[in-house]
Design a protein around this motif. Structure first.
Motif, PDB file in Angstrom:
ATOM      1  N   HIS A  59      31.001 -24.028  -4.293  1.00 56.72           N
ATOM      2  CA  HIS A  59      29.967 -23.076  -4.717  1.00 56.72           C
ATOM      3  C   HIS A  59      30.180 -21.750  -4.010  1.00 56.72           C
ATOM      4  O   HIS A  59      31.034 -21.642  -3.127  1.00 56.72           O
ATOM      5  CB  HIS A  59      28.557 -23.630  -4.487  1.00 56.72           C
ATOM      6  CG  HIS A  59      28.143 -23.834  -3.061  1.00 56.72           C
ATOM      7  ND1 HIS A  59      28.820 -24.638  -2.166  1.00 56.72           N
ATOM      8  CD2 HIS A  59      27.078 -23.341  -2.361  1.00 56.72           C
ATOM      9  CE1 HIS A  59      28.190 -24.643  -1.009  1.00 56.72           C
ATOM     10  NE2 HIS A  59      27.135 -23.857  -1.090  1.00 56.72           N
ATOM     11  N   HIS A  61      28.466 -19.797  -1.862  1.00 56.23           N
ATOM     12  CA  HIS A  61      27.799 -19.374  -0.636  1.00 56.23           C
ATOM     13  C   HIS A  61      28.890 -18.999   0.361  1.00 56.23           C
ATOM     14  O   HIS A  61      29.941 -19.643   0.413  1.00 56.23           O
ATOM     15  CB  HIS A  61      26.909 -20.495  -0.077  1.00 56.23           C
ATOM     16  CG  HIS A  61      25.536 -20.511  -0.674  1.00 56.23           C
ATOM     17  ND1 HIS A  61      24.725 -21.621  -0.662  1.00 56.23           N
ATOM     18  CD2 HIS A  61      24.820 -19.522  -1.299  1.00 56.23           C
ATOM     19  CE1 HIS A  61      23.562 -21.323  -1.258  1.00 56.23           C
ATOM     20  NE2 HIS A  61      23.606 -20.073  -1.649  1.00 56.23           N
ATOM     21  N   HIS A  64      31.302 -21.094   2.314  1.00 57.20           N
ATOM     22  CA  HIS A  64      32.219 -21.950   1.557  1.00 57.20           C
ATOM     23  C   HIS A  64      33.327 -21.178   0.835  1.00 57.20           C
ATOM     24  O   HIS A  64      34.303 -21.775   0.405  1.00 57.20           O
ATOM     25  CB  HIS A  64      31.444 -22.795   0.547  1.00 57.20           C
ATOM     26  CG  HIS A  64      30.496 -23.727   1.213  1.00 57.20           C
ATOM     27  ND1 HIS A  64      30.760 -25.067   1.400  1.00 57.20           N
ATOM     28  CD2 HIS A  64      29.303 -23.496   1.818  1.00 57.20           C
ATOM     29  CE1 HIS A  64      29.755 -25.624   2.060  1.00 57.20           C
ATOM     30  NE2 HIS A  64      28.857 -24.697   2.327  1.00 57.20           N
ATOM     31  N   HIS A 133      20.801 -27.793  -4.966  1.00 59.30           N
ATOM     32  CA  HIS A 133      21.078 -26.675  -4.073  1.00 59.30           C
ATOM     33  C   HIS A 133      20.583 -25.400  -4.752  1.00 59.30           C
ATOM     34  O   HIS A 133      20.501 -25.373  -5.989  1.00 59.30           O
ATOM     35  CB  HIS A 133      22.595 -26.620  -3.796  1.00 59.30           C
ATOM     36  CG  HIS A 133      22.952 -25.912  -2.529  1.00 59.30           C
ATOM     37  ND1 HIS A 133      22.427 -26.262  -1.306  1.00 59.30           N
ATOM     38  CD2 HIS A 133      23.784 -24.855  -2.281  1.00 59.30           C
ATOM     39  CE1 HIS A 133      22.927 -25.465  -0.373  1.00 59.30           C
ATOM     40  NE2 HIS A 133      23.750 -24.594  -0.945  1.00 59.30           N
ATOM     41  N   ASP A 155      27.226 -28.798  -0.197  1.00 51.14           N
ATOM     42  CA  ASP A 155      25.826 -28.595   0.193  1.00 51.14           C
ATOM     43  C   ASP A 155      24.910 -29.186  -0.870  1.00 51.14           C
ATOM     44  O   ASP A 155      24.967 -28.788  -2.037  1.00 51.14           O
ATOM     45  CB  ASP A 155      25.507 -27.106   0.302  1.00 51.14           C
ATOM     46  CG  ASP A 155      26.183 -26.439   1.482  1.00 51.14           C
ATOM     47  OD1 ASP A 155      26.965 -27.112   2.177  1.00 51.14           O
ATOM     48  OD2 ASP A 155      25.920 -25.243   1.692  1.00 51.14           O
TER      49      ASP A 155
HETATM   50 ZN   LIG Z   1      25.327 -23.603   0.124  1.00 45.76          ZN
END
Ligand SMILES: [Zn+2]
Ligand SMILES: [Zn+2]
Length: 244
Positions: A59, A61, A64, A133, A155
């Motif tokens: 993802h 974020h 990451h 998430h 996550d």
């Molecule tokens: Zn995340």
């Protein structure tokens, strides 16, 4: 196959401790799963950057994916230096802005995936499960050609689907962002107890607690998770290698 933990801190890197990044290797083929802050620097302790041609992102974020930009630049520079002639392939949830930013750097390409997709990359097949998430995020099940599996939750809050998805896996890398008593579901993360329940109910053969918090006593996380019944649980550490 072998899994090397390149980084495992949640949110932001620690001093000399990168965010999420896991190097999965089989018969000389390398796959990087997530590429958070600090991963490109740390990864060079274990592998030549030019030998990592496939990166799967869970993802968008920063903890990451923020090192993807510099990894693209490494491929550009090293191609110009004639040290490699391979394309760097980035796989991630469908996102036109991410696709544009990857493809605008020469010698790189972007491949979107979704929950219904299955990717075959070298000796690995990768399946996805949609996470709980705040942004679109996926757990991954990586199966090598010998049938061994690694499940990486990235996550997510705890879901029953994740128990099913992880059933019998040889290695479960589960997020463990919070201490017991905190509200995991509200933030889209798991407490240590929830990670332990996942470890136990999925019958995972080995378990790594990862995406760790920057506060508190990490041994408490380990005790909470093991207390749910699966004793084969370890705390992630930078450089940790696990054979599957
Ligand atoms: Zn995340
Ligand atoms: Zn994260």
């Amino acid at each position: 196959m072998k899994c090397t933990v390149i980084g495992m801190w949640g949110g932001f890197p620690k001093k000399n401790g990168p965010c999420s990044g896991y190097l999965i290797e089989k018969n000389g083929f390398s796959l990087l799963v997530d590429c958070g802050s600090g991963v490109v620097s740390q990864m060079q302790n274990y592998v030549d950057l030019n030998d990592v041609n496939h990166v799967v992102l869970s993802h968008y974020h920063y903890d990451h994916f923020s090192d993807v930009g510099v990894l693209l630049f490494s491929r550009l520079v090293n191609t110009q230096l004639r040290q490699t002639n391979e394309i760097l392939h980035i796989y991630g949830p469908d996102d036109s802005e991410m696709a544009r930013r990857v493809r605008e750097v020469p010698y790189s390409d972007f491949h979107p995936y979704g929950e219904e997709c299955s990717l075959t990359i070298g000796p690995f097949t990768i399946e996805f499960l949609c996470n709980l998430h705040p942004v679109e995020a996926y757990s991954m099940k990586i199966t090598c050609d010998e049938g061994k599996t690694i499940v990486y939750t990235s996550d997510t809050g705890f879901t029953e689907d994740l128990v099913t998805f992880s059933e019998g896996t040889d290695l479960l890398i589960t997020e463990c962002s919070l201490y017991d008593g905190m509200n995991g579901a509200a933030s889209g993360h798991m407490t240590a107890g929830e990670a332990g329940v996942l470890a136990n109910r999925s019958h995972a053969k080995q378990v790594i607690l990862s995406h760790l918090p920057h506060y508190g006593d990490l041994e408490e996380l380990l005790d909470s998770a093991k207390g749910e019944g699966n004793d084969c649980v370890m705390l992630a550490e930078v450089g940790m290698e696990v054979e599957v």
